[in-house]
Write an enzyme that holds these catalytic residues in place. Structure first.
Site, mmCIF file in Angstrom:
data_model
loop_
_atom_site.group_PDB
_atom_site.id
_atom_site.type_symbol
_atom_site.label_atom_id
_atom_site.label_comp_id
_atom_site.label_asym_id
_atom_site.label_seq_id
_atom_site.Cartn_x
_atom_site.Cartn_y
_atom_site.Cartn_z
ATOM 1 N N GLY A 198 -1.934 4.722 -4.160
ATOM 2 C CA GLY A 198 -2.628 3.487 -4.483
ATOM 3 C C GLY A 198 -1.946 2.250 -3.943
ATOM 4 N N SER A 211 0.847 -1.193 0.000
ATOM 5 C CA SER A 211 0.000 0.000 0.000
ATOM 6 C C SER A 211 0.883 1.244 0.000
ATOM 7 C CB SER A 211 -0.943 -0.008 1.205
ATOM 8 O OG SER A 211 -0.222 -0.123 2.418
ATOM 9 N N GLY A 260 -0.485 4.679 0.214
ATOM 10 C CA GLY A 260 -1.250 5.864 0.550
ATOM 11 C C GLY A 260 -2.032 6.376 -0.640
ATOM 12 N N GLY A 266 -5.389 1.840 5.834
ATOM 13 C CA GLY A 266 -4.708 0.628 5.400
ATOM 14 C C GLY A 266 -5.388 -0.628 5.916
ATOM 15 N N ASP A 267 -5.933 -0.562 7.134
ATOM 16 C CA ASP A 267 -6.658 -1.702 7.690
ATOM 17 C C ASP A 267 -7.954 -1.933 6.911
ATOM 18 O OD1 ASP A 267 -4.652 -1.656 9.636
ATOM 19 O OD2 ASP A 267 -5.840 -0.358 10.940
#
Length: 334
Positions: free
Chosen positions: A222, A217, A219, A249-250
């Site tokens: 993408g 990931s 941010g 992110g979770d």
């Protein structure tokens, strides 16, 4: 739908102090206090539930703080599996105002003895199922050894479940060494753990160690995925989304898993991850999305295909009544 078990190896009670102004070296009056069960894995569980994919929350908990945490999760309707841990469950404290970036104080947590790690592996084997997923998410306690992570991966694979690991440092490397199906660090975590200077090199290093697929990931840049077969996918983020990035992110992890369990391929899963992560940014609270935001965000996704979200709002079982954990078997233990 096959079961999802989400292990939070180093859970915490998240305490937020709201103050008028953060000032070092002075007595500062707290205007408001909030407490909630915390940890990256619990954010994943909460978003999965909102996506209509209920998950089992597995974590080691100890002392009165651990009992409070389990009761709070149960009262919110979360299926909870508790492994007893020595000492008290840790606390993180965020000090926030309207002037500057929050200050976070994060306790390290208690090291877990071998017996607790064995109990966690036993719980993984008991509660995971063929075709499902074990998600290991968040930091690990102090003194966590590579073999502790390996035993968790082996236990899940032993019952036919796939494994996604979202952690950092030595634990990330241990997960790759153990053959985790998906490892999902962010860009900084991938580069730091592998000692490389580029995403493709970091992914190659993790795959060489045994990871099946590496999802990174980035941010607002993408996500990307690189498989052991050499296939690579790049998924841009939903443009022009602003808000609270904590927990995004979770949420992306939850979207990824939900899509894969619905039979999507990795490209479809990345699209889900991008949209669900963007929905989390719109929420002021980590571990929360509004399902009504998903389709409008999907329409803005800069890609040729759009993720297909359920046509109706997900339905959930009623939340159970809070119980006294000391005198009840409502919270399952392995």
């Amino acid at each position: 739908m096959a079961r999802i078990v989400v292990l939070t190896p180093n859970p915490a009670i998240d305490v937020t102090y709201r103050v008028a102004e953060q000032r070092l070296g002075e007595t500062v009056r707290v205007a408001d206090v909030s407490r909630r069960p915390g940890g990256k894995g619990l954010n994943v569980v909460a978003v999965l539930r909102l996506l209509g994919s209920p998950a089992v929350a597995l974590q080691p908990l100890g002392g009165a703080p651990g009992r409070w945490m389990a009761e709070s999760l149960l009262a919110a309707g979360t299926e909870v599996v508790v492994v007893d841990a020595p000492g008290d469950t840790r606390t993180t404290v965020a000090v926030v105002d309207d002037r500057t970036h929050p200050t976070l104080y994060s306790e390290p947590g208690e090291a877990l003895p071998g017996a607790t790690w064995r109990a966690l592996a036993d719980a993984v084997a008991q509660h995971c199922e063929a075709g499902g997923f074990l998600v290991l998410s968040g930091s690990v306690p102090p003194a966590t050894a590579a073999e502790h992570v390996r035993h968790l991966v082996v236990a899940a694979h032993g019952v036919g479940a796939r494994v996604l690991v979202d952690t950092s440092g030595d634990a990330l490397l241990a997960a790759a060494d153990a053959g985790a199906d998906i490892v999902k660090p962010n860009e900084a975590e991938a580069l730091e753990a592998t000692g490389t200077g580029a995403i493709d090199a970091a992914a190659a290093a993790l795959i060489a160690r045994g990871a099946g697929t590496v999802v990174i990931s980035r941010g607002d840049a993408g996500l990307c995925a690189i498989g052991a077969d050499g296939d690579a996918f790049v998924q841009p983020a939903v443009p022009d989304v602003s808000g609270n990035p904590t927990g995004a992110g979770d949420a992306a992890t939850a979207g990824l898993i939900a899509a894969l369990l619905r039979g999507g391929d990795i490209a479809e899963a990345l699209r889900w991850a991008s949209v669900v992560g963007a929905a989390a940014v719109l929420s002021p609270v980590a571990g929360d999305i509004d399902p009504a935001d998903l389709r409008p965000l999907a329409d803005r996704l800069p890609t040729g295909a759009r993720p297909t979200f359920p046509a109706t709002e997900p339905t959930f079982p009623p939340a159970p009544v809070p119980v006294d954990l000391a005198n009840s078997g409502a919270v399952r233990k392995p």
